[in-house]
Each structure stands twice: as C-alpha cells, then as structure tokens.
Design a protein around this motif. Sequence first.
Motif, PDB file in Angstrom:
ATOM      1  N   PHE A  56       0.862  -1.185   0.000  1.00 33.91           N
ATOM      2  CA  PHE A  56       0.000   0.000   0.000  1.00 33.91           C
ATOM      3  C   PHE A  56       0.894   1.230   0.000  1.00 33.91           C
ATOM      4  N   GLU A  57       0.578   2.220  -0.843  1.00 32.46           N
ATOM      5  CA  GLU A  57       1.482   3.356  -1.013  1.00 32.46           C
ATOM      6  C   GLU A  57       1.228   4.505  -0.058  1.00 32.46           C
ATOM      7  N   ARG A  58       0.029   4.814   0.262  1.00 35.23           N
ATOM      8  CA  ARG A  58      -0.245   5.899   1.214  1.00 35.23           C
ATOM      9  C   ARG A  58      -0.149   5.293   2.602  1.00 35.23           C
ATOM     10  N   LEU A  59       0.673   5.872   3.425  1.00 35.17           N
ATOM     11  CA  LEU A  59       1.038   5.245   4.686  1.00 35.17           C
ATOM     12  C   LEU A  59       1.564   3.849   4.350  1.00 35.17           C
ATOM     13  N   GLU A  60       2.793   3.828   3.847  1.00 34.76           N
ATOM     14  CA  GLU A  60       3.385   2.593   3.339  1.00 34.76           C
ATOM     15  C   GLU A  60       3.188   1.439   4.326  1.00 34.76           C
ATOM     16  N   ARG A  61       2.474   0.423   3.847  1.00 34.79           N
ATOM     17  CA  ARG A  61       2.222  -0.769   4.658  1.00 34.79           C
ATOM     18  C   ARG A  61       2.263  -1.981   3.747  1.00 34.79           C
ATOM     19  N   PHE A  62       2.470  -3.116   4.364  1.00 32.15           N
ATOM     20  CA  PHE A  62       2.569  -4.376   3.641  1.00 32.15           C
ATOM     21  C   PHE A  62       1.728  -5.418   4.363  1.00 32.15           C
ATOM     22  N   ARG A  63       0.974  -6.197   3.570  1.00 33.27           N
ATOM     23  CA  ARG A  63       0.090  -7.212   4.154  1.00 33.27           C
ATOM     24  C   ARG A  63       0.324  -8.545   3.442  1.00 33.27           C
ATOM     25  N   PHE A  64       0.383  -9.600   4.232  1.00 30.19           N
ATOM     26  CA  PHE A  64       0.490 -10.928   3.646  1.00 30.19           C
ATOM     27  C   PHE A  64      -0.783 -11.244   2.874  1.00 30.19           C
ATOM     28  N   ASN A  65      -0.637 -11.516   1.595  1.00 32.84           N
ATOM     29  CA  ASN A  65      -1.752 -11.900   0.741  1.00 32.84           C
ATOM     30  C   ASN A  65      -1.820 -13.413   0.645  1.00 32.84           C
ATOM     31  N   HIS A  66      -0.673 -14.039   0.434  1.00 30.39           N
ATOM     32  CA  HIS A  66      -0.583 -15.500   0.340  1.00 30.39           C
ATOM     33  C   HIS A  66       0.714 -15.941   1.007  1.00 30.39           C
ATOM     34  N   LEU A  67       0.634 -17.027   1.752  1.00 26.54           N
ATOM     35  CA  LEU A  67       1.814 -17.617   2.385  1.00 26.54           C
ATOM     36  C   LEU A  67       1.779 -19.119   2.207  1.00 26.54           C
ATOM     37  N   GLY A  68       2.891 -19.688   1.750  1.00 28.72           N
ATOM     38  CA  GLY A  68       2.996 -21.136   1.669  1.00 28.72           C
ATOM     39  C   GLY A  68       2.976 -21.741   3.068  1.00 28.72           C
ATOM     40  N   GLN A  69       2.593 -23.000   3.150  1.00 23.61           N
ATOM     41  CA  GLN A  69       2.423 -23.672   4.439  1.00 23.61           C
ATOM     42  C   GLN A  69       3.697 -23.714   5.289  1.00 23.61           C
ATOM     43  N   ALA A  70       4.858 -23.790   4.671  1.00 25.16           N
ATOM     44  CA  ALA A  70       6.114 -23.819   5.431  1.00 25.16           C
ATOM     45  C   ALA A  70       6.421 -22.470   6.083  1.00 25.16           C
ATOM     46  N   LEU A  71       5.616 -21.441   5.746  1.00 28.49           N
ATOM     47  CA  LEU A  71       5.883 -20.083   6.224  1.00 28.49           C
ATOM     48  C   LEU A  71       4.837 -19.605   7.230  1.00 28.49           C
ATOM     49  N   ARG A  72       4.301 -20.498   8.018  1.00 32.05           N
ATOM     50  CA  ARG A  72       3.329 -20.149   9.063  1.00 32.05           C
ATOM     51  C   ARG A  72       2.069 -19.512   8.490  1.00 32.05           C
ATOM     52  N   ALA A  73       1.599 -20.050   7.396  1.00 32.08           N
ATOM     53  CA  ALA A  73       0.451 -19.474   6.692  1.00 32.08           C
ATOM     54  C   ALA A  73      -0.769 -19.332   7.590  1.00 32.08           C
ATOM     55  N   GLU A  74      -1.006 -20.315   8.418  1.00 29.77           N
ATOM     56  CA  GLU A  74      -2.205 -20.283   9.263  1.00 29.77           C
ATOM     57  C   GLU A  74      -2.154 -19.172  10.308  1.00 29.77           C
ATOM     58  N   VAL A  75      -0.981 -18.738  10.687  1.00 26.59           N
ATOM     59  CA  VAL A  75      -0.821 -17.715  11.716  1.00 26.59           C
ATOM     60  C   VAL A  75      -0.833 -16.297  11.144  1.00 26.59           C
ATOM     61  N   LEU A  76      -0.273 -16.119   9.957  1.00 29.69           N
ATOM     62  CA  LEU A  76      -0.002 -14.777   9.455  1.00 29.69           C
ATOM     63  C   LEU A  76      -0.859 -14.331   8.272  1.00 29.69           C
ATOM     64  N   ALA A  77      -1.580 -15.221   7.644  1.00 24.18           N
ATOM     65  CA  ALA A  77      -2.347 -14.859   6.446  1.00 24.18           C
ATOM     66  C   ALA A  77      -3.262 -13.666   6.724  1.00 24.18           C
ATOM     67  N   GLY A  78      -3.197 -12.663   5.855  1.00 21.64           N
ATOM     68  CA  GLY A  78      -4.041 -11.481   5.968  1.00 21.64           C
ATOM     69  C   GLY A  78      -3.554 -10.428   6.946  1.00 21.64           C
ATOM     70  N   LYS A  79      -2.473 -10.691   7.648  1.00 24.00           N
ATOM     71  CA  LYS A  79      -1.969  -9.725   8.639  1.00 24.00           C
ATOM     72  C   LYS A  79      -1.024  -8.720   7.993  1.00 24.00           C
ATOM     73  N   PHE A  80      -0.993  -7.514   8.569  1.00 20.98           N
ATOM     74  CA  PHE A  80      -0.038  -6.502   8.162  1.00 20.98           C
ATOM     75  C   PHE A  80       1.293  -6.803   8.842  1.00 20.98           C
ATOM     76  N   ILE A  81       2.374  -6.613   8.111  1.00 17.56           N
ATOM     77  CA  ILE A  81       3.699  -6.950   8.626  1.00 17.56           C
ATOM     78  C   ILE A  81       4.052  -6.110   9.841  1.00 17.56           C
ATOM     79  N   ASP A  82       3.608  -4.840   9.867  1.00 19.74           N
ATOM     80  CA  ASP A  82       3.950  -3.986  11.006  1.00 19.74           C
ATOM     81  C   ASP A  82       3.141  -4.319  12.260  1.00 19.74           C
ATOM     82  N   GLU A  83       2.205  -5.228  12.170  1.00 19.89           N
ATOM     83  CA  GLU A  83       1.407  -5.631  13.329  1.00 19.89           C
ATOM     84  C   GLU A  83       1.915  -6.912  13.979  1.00 19.89           C
ATOM     85  N   MET A  84       2.979  -7.473  13.454  1.00 26.00           N
ATOM     86  CA  MET A  84       3.503  -8.723  14.009  1.00 26.00           C
ATOM     87  C   MET A  84       4.884  -8.505  14.603  1.00 26.00           C
TER      88      MET A  84
END
Length: 141
Positions: A56-84
């Motif tokens: 996201f460009e205004r107030l630069e933020r990043f959100r997990f859209n898709h995560l493979g299973q080896a990458l803790r997909a069940e825990v982080l899917a849909g979360k913003f990176i700055d919230e973890m």
Amino acid sequence: MTQPYSIPTRLSPDLARVHSYWKSLLRGAANIPFWDDVNLSDLPDLADRLLLIDAFERLERFRFNHLGQALRAEVLAGKFIDEMEPMWPFEFLRSQCSATIEAAAPTYYRQEGARTYERLLLPLWGEGRIGMLLGAVDLSD
C-alpha cells in the motif's frame, strides 16, 4: 551506489528459479512484471515457500496476501507486517519490502545462525504502481 538488500551474484537453485520465473513474466520493454500475470501454480514444488505481499502506497504498509504452508500461513495470512513481532523467517521483512519498492528491483536477504534461510522479494506492477511483491524463502540451509 550499493543498493540495500542487493542480490548476490549466485542465488540458491530454488531462489534462482523464482527469479527466472519473475523475469519470464516481463512484457516487452517493461522492467517489472504485472501482478496479474503471476500464477503460483507455475512453481508447484516451491508453493509451500512462496509468498505474495500486498503493498500500500499511502502510509506505506505491507500485508500478507498468500503464504505457503512452510511459512506459518495459518498464523499470518491477511496480517499486516507492522502488526507482528519479527519472527523466523521474516526478520527485517518490512525494511526489505520498502527497499524493494524504492529500488523498483528485486532484493535479497540472508539470515545466518541456528535457523539459516535466504529470502528473495520481487516487485510486481499493477494499477500504475508497484502494488505487490512476490517472495520466496529458501529454508534448505
């Protein structure tokens, strides 16, 4: 000028495949592929270590859209990176995402230690800007 998170001259075989896939998506003289051309099923054996990040460009933020299973997909899917809390294998991910956007180029990160890994982020274009990042993590070390 040295770019932060510069890609080494030699990537691991899996990260090199993802980088080659990204380059194969380029249209004409474009430097960055369009995000709607990405199909993660084109890399089925790497699917558990692939990720897509919305940028996201205004107030630069990043959100997990898709995560493979080896990458803790069940825990982080849909979360913003700055919230973890920073965690394996996502140390320094927010700054790497920012560097990828600013450079409009692929970036690379390697974490060494008890749980060594490598991470590649690749910018994707859409709606007139870099709006998504394709990533891969090599956990093989």
